[in-house]
Write a protein that holds these residues in place. Structure first.
Motif, PDB file in Angstrom:
ATOM      1  N   MET A   1       0.860  -1.190   0.000  1.00 42.47           N
ATOM      2  CA  MET A   1       0.000   0.000   0.000  1.00 42.47           C
ATOM      3  C   MET A   1       0.890   1.231   0.000  1.00 42.47           C
ATOM      4  O   MET A   1       1.956   1.241   0.597  1.00 42.47           O
ATOM      5  CB  MET A   1      -0.888   0.031   1.241  1.00 42.47           C
ATOM      6  CG  MET A   1      -1.963  -0.992   1.228  1.00 42.47           C
ATOM      7  SD  MET A   1      -3.618  -0.351   1.050  1.00 42.47           S
ATOM      8  CE  MET A   1      -3.721   0.983   2.180  1.00 42.47           C
ATOM      9  N   GLU A   2       0.398   2.244  -0.677  1.00 42.50           N
ATOM     10  CA  GLU A   2       1.113   3.518  -0.714  1.00 42.50           C
ATOM     11  C   GLU A   2       0.078   4.620  -0.529  1.00 42.50           C
ATOM     12  O   GLU A   2      -0.893   4.697  -1.279  1.00 42.50           O
ATOM     13  CB  GLU A   2       1.813   3.665  -2.062  1.00 42.50           C
ATOM     14  CG  GLU A   2       2.757   4.821  -2.147  1.00 42.50           C
ATOM     15  CD  GLU A   2       3.508   4.801  -3.467  1.00 42.50           C
ATOM     16  OE1 GLU A   2       3.127   5.584  -4.357  1.00 42.50           O
ATOM     17  OE2 GLU A   2       4.461   4.007  -3.594  1.00 42.50           O
ATOM     18  N   LEU A   3       0.266   5.431   0.466  1.00 41.94           N
ATOM     19  CA  LEU A   3      -0.656   6.525   0.740  1.00 41.94           C
ATOM     20  C   LEU A   3       0.101   7.820   0.518  1.00 41.94           C
ATOM     21  O   LEU A   3       1.150   8.046   1.117  1.00 41.94           O
ATOM     22  CB  LEU A   3      -1.168   6.440   2.179  1.00 41.94           C
ATOM     23  CG  LEU A   3      -2.163   7.481   2.617  1.00 41.94           C
ATOM     24  CD1 LEU A   3      -3.454   7.358   1.816  1.00 41.94           C
ATOM     25  CD2 LEU A   3      -2.456   7.340   4.096  1.00 41.94           C
ATOM     26  N   ARG A   4      -0.431   8.661  -0.376  1.00 43.24           N
ATOM     27  CA  ARG A   4       0.249   9.915  -0.682  1.00 43.24           C
ATOM     28  C   ARG A   4      -0.744  11.062  -0.622  1.00 43.24           C
ATOM     29  O   ARG A   4      -1.917  10.894  -0.916  1.00 43.24           O
ATOM     30  CB  ARG A   4       0.841   9.876  -2.090  1.00 43.24           C
ATOM     31  CG  ARG A   4       1.910   8.829  -2.275  1.00 43.24           C
ATOM     32  CD  ARG A   4       2.521   8.889  -3.638  1.00 43.24           C
ATOM     33  NE  ARG A   4       1.539   8.438  -4.634  1.00 43.24           N
ATOM     34  CZ  ARG A   4       1.546   8.820  -5.895  1.00 43.24           C
ATOM     35  NH1 ARG A   4       2.449   9.658  -6.335  1.00 43.24           N
ATOM     36  NH2 ARG A   4       0.652   8.357  -6.742  1.00 43.24           N
ATOM     37  N   ALA A   5      -0.246  12.212  -0.258  1.00 42.87           N
ATOM     38  CA  ALA A   5      -1.036  13.435  -0.319  1.00 42.87           C
ATOM     39  C   ALA A   5      -0.502  14.236  -1.501  1.00 42.87           C
ATOM     40  O   ALA A   5       0.672  14.589  -1.539  1.00 42.87           O
ATOM     41  CB  ALA A   5      -0.897  14.232   0.969  1.00 42.87           C
ATOM     42  N   ILE A   6      -1.367  14.475  -2.468  1.00 46.15           N
ATOM     43  CA  ILE A   6      -0.958  15.165  -3.682  1.00 46.15           C
ATOM     44  C   ILE A   6      -1.625  16.538  -3.699  1.00 46.15           C
ATOM     45  O   ILE A   6      -2.859  16.627  -3.632  1.00 46.15           O
ATOM     46  CB  ILE A   6      -1.359  14.361  -4.932  1.00 46.15           C
ATOM     47  CG1 ILE A   6      -0.703  12.982  -4.875  1.00 46.15           C
ATOM     48  CG2 ILE A   6      -0.987  15.103  -6.198  1.00 46.15           C
ATOM     49  CD1 ILE A   6      -1.231  12.021  -5.905  1.00 46.15           C
ATOM     50  N   PRO A   7      -0.829  17.599  -3.751  1.00 44.22           N
ATOM     51  CA  PRO A   7      -1.442  18.935  -3.757  1.00 44.22           C
ATOM     52  C   PRO A   7      -2.232  19.168  -5.042  1.00 44.22           C
ATOM     53  O   PRO A   7      -1.837  18.720  -6.115  1.00 44.22           O
ATOM     54  CB  PRO A   7      -0.245  19.885  -3.671  1.00 44.22           C
ATOM     55  CG  PRO A   7       0.925  19.097  -4.122  1.00 44.22           C
ATOM     56  CD  PRO A   7       0.622  17.650  -3.850  1.00 44.22           C
TER      57      PRO A   7
END
Length: 112
Positions: free
Chosen positions: A58-64
């Protein structure tokens, strides 16, 4: 993507049955079935563990995102149409908006 969809897609991608995934996790098939239900609400840690058991990470990212985001796929879809098709599609959209406007006016008791 919902947690239930993520769990199911990871399982299917790994070629596992619910029973096989349950065995890997030391649980039962009904537990996996519940995780794959649309109304499931597992924790991030649970989903990450299930996904790891399927051989995925799993990969959790916050993308602006900017204030004015553009869905480029919609632009590409429009550009794939020839000009006459674009005009016909626009005419259909205008007709739909007109119908919705009149229906809204009627529901508010207004005369259109």
């Amino acid at each position: 993507m919902s947690p239930s969809t993520l769990v199911k897609e990871a399982r299917l991608s790994a070629g596992l049955t619910q029973a096989q995934l349950a065995e890997r996790l030391g649980t039962t098939q009904p537990v996996i079935a519940r995780l794959e239900r649309a109304d499931a609400n597992p924790t991030f840690e649970t989903v990450a563990g299930v996904v790891a058991a399927t051989g995925h990470r799993m990969e959790l990212r916050a993308i602006p995102v900017g204030l004015a985001t553009v869905d480029e796929s919609l632009i590409r879809a429009q550009l794939a149409l020839d000009p006459a098709e674009r005009i016909r599609a626009l005419d259909r959209q205008i007709a739909t908006v007109s119908l919705l406007t009149r229906a809204g006016a009627r529901s508010r008791g207004e005369r259109s």
